[in-house]
Design an enzyme around this catalytic site. Structure first.
Site, PDB file in Angstrom:
ATOM      1  N   HIS A 133       5.051   5.476  11.662  1.00  0.00           N
ATOM      2  CA  HIS A 133       4.592   5.397  10.273  1.00  0.00           C
ATOM      3  C   HIS A 133       3.599   6.556  10.102  1.00  0.00           C
ATOM      4  O   HIS A 133       2.384   6.357  10.031  1.00  0.00           O
ATOM      5  CB  HIS A 133       3.929   4.036  10.052  1.00  0.00           C
ATOM      6  CG  HIS A 133       3.657   3.690   8.618  1.00  0.00           C
ATOM      7  ND1 HIS A 133       3.775   4.590   7.581  1.00  0.00           N
ATOM      8  CD2 HIS A 133       3.265   2.513   8.050  1.00  0.00           C
ATOM      9  CE1 HIS A 133       3.451   3.987   6.446  1.00  0.00           C
ATOM     10  NE2 HIS A 133       3.147   2.734   6.707  1.00  0.00           N
TER      11      HIS A 133
ATOM     12  N   LYS B 135      26.586  -4.028  -0.634  1.00  0.00           N
ATOM     13  CA  LYS B 135      28.052  -3.912  -0.713  1.00  0.00           C
ATOM     14  C   LYS B 135      28.630  -3.259   0.533  1.00  0.00           C
ATOM     15  O   LYS B 135      29.824  -3.027   0.621  1.00  0.00           O
ATOM     16  CB  LYS B 135      28.437  -3.064  -1.928  1.00  0.00           C
ATOM     17  CG  LYS B 135      27.943  -3.611  -3.252  1.00  0.00           C
ATOM     18  CD  LYS B 135      28.429  -2.701  -4.377  1.00  0.00           C
ATOM     19  CE  LYS B 135      27.785  -3.078  -5.693  1.00  0.00           C
ATOM     20  NZ  LYS B 135      28.050  -2.069  -6.729  1.00  0.00           N
TER      21      LYS B 135
ATOM     22  N   ARG C 120      11.523   3.637   3.693  1.00  0.00           N
ATOM     23  CA  ARG C 120      11.118   2.622   4.685  1.00  0.00           C
ATOM     24  C   ARG C 120      12.354   1.807   5.046  1.00  0.00           C
ATOM     25  O   ARG C 120      13.096   1.364   4.154  1.00  0.00           O
ATOM     26  CB  ARG C 120      10.032   1.702   4.121  1.00  0.00           C
ATOM     27  CG  ARG C 120       9.720   0.557   5.083  1.00  0.00           C
ATOM     28  CD  ARG C 120       8.496  -0.215   4.676  1.00  0.00           C
ATOM     29  NE  ARG C 120       7.278   0.544   4.946  1.00  0.00           N
ATOM     30  CZ  ARG C 120       6.063   0.040   4.828  1.00  0.00           C
ATOM     31  NH1 ARG C 120       5.886  -1.205   4.427  1.00  0.00           N
ATOM     32  NH2 ARG C 120       5.000   0.778   5.082  1.00  0.00           N
TER      33      ARG C 120
ATOM     34  N   ARG D  95       0.801  -1.220   0.000  1.00  0.00           N
ATOM     35  CA  ARG D  95       0.000   0.000   0.000  1.00  0.00           C
ATOM     36  C   ARG D  95       0.837   1.274   0.000  1.00  0.00           C
ATOM     37  O   ARG D  95       0.576   2.200  -0.766  1.00  0.00           O
ATOM     38  CB  ARG D  95      -0.921   0.043   1.234  1.00  0.00           C
ATOM     39  CG  ARG D  95      -2.168  -0.783   1.084  1.00  0.00           C
ATOM     40  CD  ARG D  95      -2.567  -1.354   2.422  1.00  0.00           C
ATOM     41  NE  ARG D  95      -1.590  -2.372   2.789  1.00  0.00           N
ATOM     42  CZ  ARG D  95      -1.698  -3.643   2.425  1.00  0.00           C
ATOM     43  NH1 ARG D  95      -2.737  -4.059   1.762  1.00  0.00           N
ATOM     44  NH2 ARG D  95      -0.755  -4.527   2.745  1.00  0.00           N
ATOM     45  N   THR D  96       1.810   1.323   0.897  1.00  0.00           N
ATOM     46  CA  THR D  96       2.533   2.589   1.071  1.00  0.00           C
ATOM     47  C   THR D  96       3.282   2.971  -0.204  1.00  0.00           C
ATOM     48  O   THR D  96       3.163   4.090  -0.699  1.00  0.00           O
ATOM     49  CB  THR D  96       3.489   2.495   2.273  1.00  0.00           C
ATOM     50  OG1 THR D  96       2.746   2.059   3.408  1.00  0.00           O
ATOM     51  CG2 THR D  96       4.124   3.847   2.570  1.00  0.00           C
TER      52      THR D  96
HETATM   53  C1  NCD Z   1       1.926  -1.369   8.166  1.00  0.00           C
HETATM   54  C2  NCD Z   1       3.413  -1.183   8.357  1.00  0.00           C
HETATM   55  O1  NCD Z   1       4.209  -1.363   7.421  1.00  0.00           O
HETATM   56  O2  NCD Z   1       3.768  -0.796   9.468  1.00  0.00           O
HETATM   57  N1  NCD Z   1       1.591  -1.558   6.818  1.00  0.00           N
HETATM   58  C3  NCD Z   1       1.192  -0.482   6.069  1.00  0.00           C
HETATM   59  O3  NCD Z   1       1.995   0.352   5.715  1.00  0.00           O
HETATM   60  N2  NCD Z   1      -0.115  -0.354   5.789  1.00  0.00           N
HETATM   61  C4  NCD Z   1       1.311  -2.386   9.045  1.00  0.00           C
HETATM   62  C5  NCD Z   1       1.890  -3.766   9.059  1.00  0.00           C
HETATM   63  O4  NCD Z   1       2.806  -4.098   8.309  1.00  0.00           O
HETATM   64  O5  NCD Z   1       1.389  -4.563   9.860  1.00  0.00           O
END
Ligand code: NCD
Length: 316
Positions: free
Chosen positions: A135, A86, A107, A56-57
């Site tokens: 997040h 590396k 991320r 999703r993100t």
């Molecule tokens: C979440 C995350 O990555 O923290 N996912 C997301 O971005 N919707 C929740 C999860 O991974 O459980």
């Protein structure tokens, strides 16, 4: 001061700022429905640098950027496909990538990664999940979803259920919840996965009423928002513990009878077992709409970062 980076929802503890973001997101949704999104970010390049999996993100950020007329370059498995393999440090990679793009969505598995990146980046860093830290863009879309689904961001009861220890979406959401008046928070988790002390003391400082338990059933009739989360398997050092707690809370058809008839069910997704598929067709299940809202919130955030950053306060 300008909003240079998006690192934590602590930067957004201002109702006016939030309402502005929500209004912009509403506007983008309407424009998108008519295929009339203004190409505001032409000539801008967004880098999506993901050291951890994402559906999703990353897709919603990329889609948001493309809809706004911008361009995207990305690596979805940065730990393997970038120079990290590396031995290059995160800092060096960010220094380089910031020379090729106008903003970076990052991320990473380490809780301070976004902050470290922001220190060396010449362009805005957006924290898309930093390990067990935060997040923020997810929490913004969660709060937006609460407003859309229950029609208010005050006077509500919310259950935060599942992995409150490692769940970074919970951590970011806790900060935003503190903006609400007359809100009550039910923290429901196995005792091994309780919310870290620092978030509880934050709630206390802000005068937010909350309680902790390991009982989902009890809160079902009380809540206006039920926010379920996945037990974060990848954060456990003991797989035995994970196996023991992974199915602590499962929302199924039977639970629906107990749930407040106006209570909406949210989940940042992905779900594993914590919401059975039979719940999906209930009209209180809003998690797929919630994910869709992420697109419009991220369009609003990109727009603000690139064009109207002066309207937002910087990190407190
Ligand atoms: C979440 C995350 O990555 O923290 N996912 C997301 O971005 N919707 C929740 C999860 O991974 O459980």
């Amino acid at each position: 001061m300008d909003l240079k980076h998006i690192l934590s929802t602590q930067q957004f503890l201002n109702r006016k700022t939030l309402q502005d973001i929500f209004k912009i997101a509403d506007g983008f949704e309407k424009a998108d429905q008519k295929d009339k999104v203004p190409k505001l970010l032409q000539n801008k390049i967004l880098s999506c640098v993901f050291y951890e999996p994402s559906t999703r993100t990353r897709f919603s950020f990329e889609s948001a950027m493309l809809k706004l007329g911008g361009q995207v370059i990305s690596t979805e498995s940065a730990g393997h496909f970038s120079s990290a393999i590396k031995g290059e440090t995160l800092e060096d990679s960010i220094r380089i990538i910031s020379g090729y793009s106008d903003a970076i969505v990052l991320r990473h598995p380490e809780a301070d990664a976004a902050k470290r990146a922001a220190k060396v980046s010449s362009v805005p860093i957006v924290n898309a999940g930093d390990g067990t830290g935060e997040h923020p863009t997810q929490a913004l879309l969660d709060f937006y979803t609460i407003q859309k689904e229950i029609g208010r961001i005050d006077d509500f009861k919310i259950g935060l259920v599942g992995d409150l220890l490692y769940g970074r979406t919970i951590h970011s959401l806790i900060y935003l919840i503190s903006l609400a008046t007359n809100v009550e928070v039910f923290l429901v988790s196995p005792k091994e996965l309780r919310l870290p002390e620092k978030y509880k003391s934050f709630l206390k400082t802000r005068g937010i009423k909350f309680s902790e338990s390991s009982n989902l059933e009890n809160i079902l009739p009380k809540v206006d928002v039920l926010y379920m989360t996945r037990v974060q398997k990848e954060r456990f050092s003991s797989q035995r513990l994970y196996e023991r707690v992974k199915n602590s809370f499962v929302l199924n058809k039977k639970s629906l009878n107990k749930l407040n008839k106006h209570g909406v069910i949210m989940h940042p997704l992905p779900r594993v077992n914590e919401i059975s598929k039979e719940v999906d067709s209930d009209n209180r299940a809003v998690y797929f709409r919630q994910a869709r809202n992420g697109l419009y919130i991220r369009m609003a955030l990109l727009n603000l970062l690139f064009t109207k950053s002066k309207n937002l306060p910087s990190k407190q």
